[in-house]
Design a protein around this motif. Structure first.
Motif, PDB file in Angstrom:
ATOM      1  N   VAL A 100       0.840  -1.194   0.000  1.00  0.00           N
ATOM      2  CA  VAL A 100       0.000   0.000   0.000  1.00  0.00           C
ATOM      3  C   VAL A 100       0.877   1.247   0.000  1.00  0.00           C
ATOM      4  O   VAL A 100       1.761   1.396   0.847  1.00  0.00           O
ATOM      5  CB  VAL A 100      -0.985   0.010   1.196  1.00  0.00           C
ATOM      6  N   SER A 101       0.659   2.112  -0.974  1.00  0.00           N
ATOM      7  CA  SER A 101       1.398   3.368  -1.079  1.00  0.00           C
ATOM      8  C   SER A 101       0.465   4.524  -0.731  1.00  0.00           C
ATOM      9  O   SER A 101      -0.536   4.737  -1.424  1.00  0.00           O
ATOM     10  CB  SER A 101       1.938   3.554  -2.499  1.00  0.00           C
ATOM     11  N   PRO A 102       0.769   5.272   0.322  1.00  0.00           N
ATOM     12  CA  PRO A 102      -0.080   6.419   0.645  1.00  0.00           C
ATOM     13  C   PRO A 102      -0.112   7.415  -0.513  1.00  0.00           C
ATOM     14  O   PRO A 102       0.845   7.502  -1.287  1.00  0.00           O
ATOM     15  CB  PRO A 102       0.615   7.031   1.873  1.00  0.00           C
ATOM     16  N   PRO A 103      -1.190   8.186  -0.636  1.00  0.00           N
ATOM     17  CA  PRO A 103      -1.250   9.219  -1.666  1.00  0.00           C
ATOM     18  C   PRO A 103      -0.315  10.373  -1.305  1.00  0.00           C
ATOM     19  O   PRO A 103       0.324  10.370  -0.246  1.00  0.00           O
ATOM     20  CB  PRO A 103      -2.713   9.646  -1.643  1.00  0.00           C
ATOM     21  N   ALA A 104      -0.257  11.367  -2.184  1.00  0.00           N
ATOM     22  CA  ALA A 104       0.690  12.471  -1.998  1.00  0.00           C
ATOM     23  C   ALA A 104       0.500  13.176  -0.672  1.00  0.00           C
ATOM     24  O   ALA A 104       1.468  13.504   0.024  1.00  0.00           O
ATOM     25  CB  ALA A 104       0.563  13.457  -3.157  1.00  0.00           C
ATOM     26  N   LYS A 105      -0.726  13.417  -0.292  1.00  0.00           N
ATOM     27  CA  LYS A 105      -1.024  14.151   0.937  1.00  0.00           C
ATOM     28  C   LYS A 105      -1.396  13.153   2.037  1.00  0.00           C
ATOM     29  O   LYS A 105      -2.558  12.877   2.277  1.00  0.00           O
ATOM     30  CB  LYS A 105      -2.126  15.171   0.687  1.00  0.00           C
ATOM     31  N   TYR A 106      -0.369  12.631   2.674  1.00  0.00           N
ATOM     32  CA  TYR A 106      -0.513  11.654   3.762  1.00  0.00           C
ATOM     33  C   TYR A 106      -0.126  12.376   5.042  1.00  0.00           C
ATOM     34  O   TYR A 106       1.056  12.623   5.301  1.00  0.00           O
ATOM     35  CB  TYR A 106       0.398  10.468   3.490  1.00  0.00           C
ATOM     36  N   ILE A 107      -1.112  12.759   5.835  1.00  0.00           N
ATOM     37  CA  ILE A 107      -0.865  13.722   6.903  1.00  0.00           C
ATOM     38  C   ILE A 107      -1.567  13.339   8.200  1.00  0.00           C
ATOM     39  O   ILE A 107      -2.479  12.506   8.202  1.00  0.00           O
ATOM     40  CB  ILE A 107      -1.331  15.136   6.478  1.00  0.00           C
ATOM     41  N   PRO A 108      -1.157  13.948   9.313  1.00  0.00           N
ATOM     42  CA  PRO A 108      -1.934  13.797  10.539  1.00  0.00           C
ATOM     43  C   PRO A 108      -3.350  14.295  10.324  1.00  0.00           C
ATOM     44  O   PRO A 108      -3.578  15.238   9.557  1.00  0.00           O
ATOM     45  CB  PRO A 108      -1.185  14.686  11.540  1.00  0.00           C
ATOM     46  N   GLY A 109      -4.300  13.681  10.969  1.00  0.00           N
ATOM     47  CA  GLY A 109      -5.688  14.101  10.807  1.00  0.00           C
ATOM     48  C   GLY A 109      -6.645  13.137  11.453  1.00  0.00           C
ATOM     49  O   GLY A 109      -6.244  12.068  11.937  1.00  0.00           O
ATOM     50  N   PRO A 110      -7.915  13.458  11.453  1.00  0.00           N
ATOM     51  CA  PRO A 110      -8.920  12.654  12.154  1.00  0.00           C
ATOM     52  C   PRO A 110      -9.268  11.362  11.409  1.00  0.00           C
ATOM     53  O   PRO A 110      -9.020  11.223  10.216  1.00  0.00           O
ATOM     54  CB  PRO A 110     -10.124  13.588  12.210  1.00  0.00           C
ATOM     55  N   ARG A 111      -9.863  10.453  12.135  1.00  0.00           N
ATOM     56  CA  ARG A 111     -10.368   9.196  11.564  1.00  0.00           C
ATOM     57  C   ARG A 111     -11.816   9.408  11.132  1.00  0.00           C
ATOM     58  O   ARG A 111     -12.685   9.680  11.945  1.00  0.00           O
ATOM     59  CB  ARG A 111     -10.304   8.090  12.616  1.00  0.00           C
ATOM     60  N   THR A 112     -12.080   9.270   9.826  1.00  0.00           N
ATOM     61  CA  THR A 112     -13.459   9.345   9.332  1.00  0.00           C
ATOM     62  C   THR A 112     -14.017   7.960   9.061  1.00  0.00           C
ATOM     63  O   THR A 112     -15.229   7.769   9.051  1.00  0.00           O
ATOM     64  CB  THR A 112     -13.541  10.169   8.034  1.00  0.00           C
ATOM     65  N   GLY A 113     -13.134   6.982   8.804  1.00  0.00           N
ATOM     66  CA  GLY A 113     -13.566   5.623   8.501  1.00  0.00           C
ATOM     67  C   GLY A 113     -14.015   5.432   7.074  1.00  0.00           C
ATOM     68  O   GLY A 113     -14.445   4.340   6.689  1.00  0.00           O
ATOM     69  N   LYS A 114     -13.898   6.502   6.247  1.00  0.00           N
ATOM     70  CA  LYS A 114     -14.335   6.428   4.849  1.00  0.00           C
ATOM     71  C   LYS A 114     -13.134   6.672   3.941  1.00  0.00           C
ATOM     72  O   LYS A 114     -12.334   7.575   4.193  1.00  0.00           O
ATOM     73  CB  LYS A 114     -15.420   7.463   4.577  1.00  0.00           C
ATOM     74  N   TYR A 115     -13.027   5.893   2.888  1.00  0.00           N
ATOM     75  CA  TYR A 115     -11.899   6.039   1.965  1.00  0.00           C
ATOM     76  C   TYR A 115     -12.248   5.400   0.627  1.00  0.00           C
ATOM     77  O   TYR A 115     -13.215   4.636   0.513  1.00  0.00           O
ATOM     78  CB  TYR A 115     -10.639   5.387   2.542  1.00  0.00           C
ATOM     79  N   GLU A 116     -11.434   5.701  -0.373  1.00  0.00           N
ATOM     80  CA  GLU A 116     -11.621   5.164  -1.720  1.00  0.00           C
ATOM     81  C   GLU A 116     -10.307   4.544  -2.167  1.00  0.00           C
ATOM     82  O   GLU A 116      -9.244   5.154  -2.031  1.00  0.00           O
ATOM     83  CB  GLU A 116     -12.015   6.293  -2.679  1.00  0.00           C
ATOM     84  N   VAL A 117     -10.350   3.343  -2.707  1.00  0.00           N
ATOM     85  CA  VAL A 117      -9.144   2.602  -3.083  1.00  0.00           C
ATOM     86  C   VAL A 117      -8.804   2.833  -4.555  1.00  0.00           C
ATOM     87  O   VAL A 117      -9.688   2.876  -5.418  1.00  0.00           O
ATOM     88  CB  VAL A 117      -9.334   1.094  -2.818  1.00  0.00           C
ATOM     89  N   HIS A 118      -7.505   2.979  -4.833  1.00  0.00           N
ATOM     90  CA  HIS A 118      -6.983   3.075  -6.195  1.00  0.00           C
ATOM     91  C   HIS A 118      -5.892   2.019  -6.360  1.00  0.00           C
ATOM     92  O   HIS A 118      -5.045   1.864  -5.486  1.00  0.00           O
ATOM     93  CB  HIS A 118      -6.404   4.467  -6.455  1.00  0.00           C
TER      94      HIS A 118
END
Length: 315
Positions: free
Chosen positions: A227-245
């Protein structure tokens, strides 16, 4: 299920440990030099082992009591970081191959993801100077991203100070371009010219992470996921929602491009919080839908310009 996390007290690893323990069905083993730094929990077992110096036999021994390994290892910055990263990954992969693991997941970097380039289908993010310039600009435009990079590189180091100085100058240019000082203008020009024209625009860590993908690509000797994080991989809250590429750099549509920018990637870089990437990874531990695949995930980034704690801590 028993899951080992390599690098449990680090930026990504700490959130992985927290996410695993939150779901209750996992017992977690943290493997690093100081795995107890993250705190204590009834279902968390620290296993002290220097990952960069561990032998293959020691890694196999560390993996023998677990079902799944998630590799969030990241070596400290230094002049030999490329060699350290690649050689450590080589030993980890061999240990995973010769252990009786149900699954091995590793966190790479954006640089290994491919760009949508019909004329050069093998071009990755780390090959593209325009992409890297957009990445530098996007990092500078986010306080959370800049703070994270300073923390990761080392507060006060020349590289970290350069990132902070560039952010300050860039924010001045965006807020009041007409009154930008000559010093700030020069700093921006020199920083961006180094990326677009300099001999070595990309640091060793993303290049090493990209090279490590070659240990996995086409490998059918053990079940893995990269798994490679996207360009903007930053501290932040947990939303539990994401989209896979899969395989590709996640980008917003061309219509989102920064108005008037000469750079095709400006304004189009997507991201995810460290907490939400942990959700995506632990979901994959459960579902196992991306075995043998190279993937990324993106999510909304509310509060992107706030400073968020980079490391999770157990109670």
């Amino acid at each position: 299920m028993h899951v080992a996390v390599l690098g449990p007290a680090g930026f990504g690893g700490s959130h992985l440990v927290q996410e695993l323990l939150t779901r209750h069905e996992y017992d977690v083993v943290g493997i690093s030099r100081h795995p107890d730094k993250i705190g204590k929990h009834d279902r968390y077992t620290p296993h002290a082992l220097g990952i960069t110096s561990a032998s293959i036999a020691e890694l196999i021994d560390a993996f023998k009591s677990v079902d799944v390994v998630i590799n969030a290892f990241n070596p400290p910055y230094g002049p030999s970081v490329y060699k350290t990263f690649v050689e450590t990954m080589r030993r980890i992969v061999i240990a995973a191959k010769y252990s009786n693991l149900q699954y091995f997941l590793t966190i790479g970097g954006t640089g290994s993801l491919y760009l949508e380039n019909p004329t050069n289908p093998h071009e990755t993010a780390a090959d593209s100077r325009p992409f890297w310039l957009a990445y530098r600009r996007a990092t500078a435009d986010s306080e959370a991203a800049t703070y994270h990079m300073e923390e990761r590189i080392g507060f006060g180091s020349p590289m970290a100070q350069g990132m902070r100085d560039y952010r300050i100058a860039r924010q001045a240019s965006l807020s009041n371009p007409g009154s930008l000082s000559e010093a700030d203008r020069k700093l921006i020009d020199e920083t961006e010219r180094a990326v677009m024209e300099g001999p070595d625009p990309i640091p060793d860590i993303p290049i090493a992470a990209r090279a490590s993908y070659m240990f996995f690509d086409g490998n059918t000797t053990f079940p893995w996921s990269f798994v490679s994080p996207p360009a903007k991989y930053i501290p932040g809250p947990r939303t539990g929602k994401y989209e896979v590429h899969i395989d590709r750099v996640p980008l917003a549509p061309e219509s989102e491009r920064t108005q008037g920018s000469e750079n095709e990637f400006d304004g189009r870089l997507l991201g995810i919080s460290v907490a939400d990437l942990a959700v995506a990874i632990v979901d994959e531990v459960e579902k196992r839908e991306k075995v043998g695949k190279h993937w990324s995930a993106v999510a909304e980034l509310p509060g992107e310009n706030e400073q968020h704690p980079s490391y999770a801590r157990l109670s």
